[in-house]
Design a protein around this motif. Structure first.
Motif, mmCIF file in Angstrom:
data_model
loop_
_atom_site.group_PDB
_atom_site.id
_atom_site.type_symbol
_atom_site.label_atom_id
_atom_site.label_comp_id
_atom_site.label_asym_id
_atom_site.label_seq_id
_atom_site.Cartn_x
_atom_site.Cartn_y
_atom_site.Cartn_z
ATOM 1 N N GLY A 1 16.239 19.508 -35.600
ATOM 2 C CA GLY A 1 15.175 18.223 -35.177
ATOM 3 C C GLY A 1 15.417 16.922 -35.816
ATOM 4 N N GLY A 2 14.953 15.597 -35.370
ATOM 5 C CA GLY A 2 14.844 14.501 -36.365
ATOM 6 C C GLY A 2 15.735 14.305 -36.599
ATOM 7 N N CYS B 1 13.079 12.223 -32.084
ATOM 8 C CA CYS B 1 12.760 13.412 -32.160
ATOM 9 C C CYS B 1 11.333 13.831 -30.473
ATOM 10 N N GLU C 1 8.516 18.496 -32.850
ATOM 11 C CA GLU C 1 9.962 17.793 -33.893
ATOM 12 C C GLU C 1 9.488 16.593 -34.677
ATOM 13 N N LEU C 2 8.944 15.869 -34.301
ATOM 14 C CA LEU C 2 8.464 15.227 -35.273
ATOM 15 C C LEU C 2 7.238 15.183 -36.651
ATOM 16 N N PHE D 1 9.925 17.639 -38.940
ATOM 17 C CA PHE D 1 10.795 16.351 -39.447
ATOM 18 C C PHE D 1 10.191 16.333 -40.506
#
Length: 76
Positions: free
Chosen positions: A15-16, A36, A41-42, A45
């Protein structure tokens, strides 16, 4: 980093993605644009990528929603 190179956030769990990063002046030292695909996922990250960097004490995020693809019906 110990060898003099700046530390970079790592990709964790796929992710990210980081299409853009820049050093800036003002209230912040660094601006990063990340793509993201979910809130999870954000969070990963920010917490395991940005938050894990040495010297990072605070981080501020701004969400920008963007339509990537639209399904439209064709009228005949």
């Amino acid at each position: 980093m110990a060898d003099g190179r700046p530390a970079r956030p790592r990709r964790s769990g796929g992710g990210g993605g980081r299409p853009f990063a820049a050093a800036v002046t003002g209230r912040t030292n660094l601006v990063i644009s990340a793509l993201c695909r979910s809130t999870e996922e954000l969070y990963t990250f920010l917490s395991e990528g940005i938050g894990a960097l040495p010297g990072v004490h605070t981080a501020e995020s701004v969400l920008t929603l963007r339509r990537v693809k639209t399904l439209t019906a064709e009228h005949r």
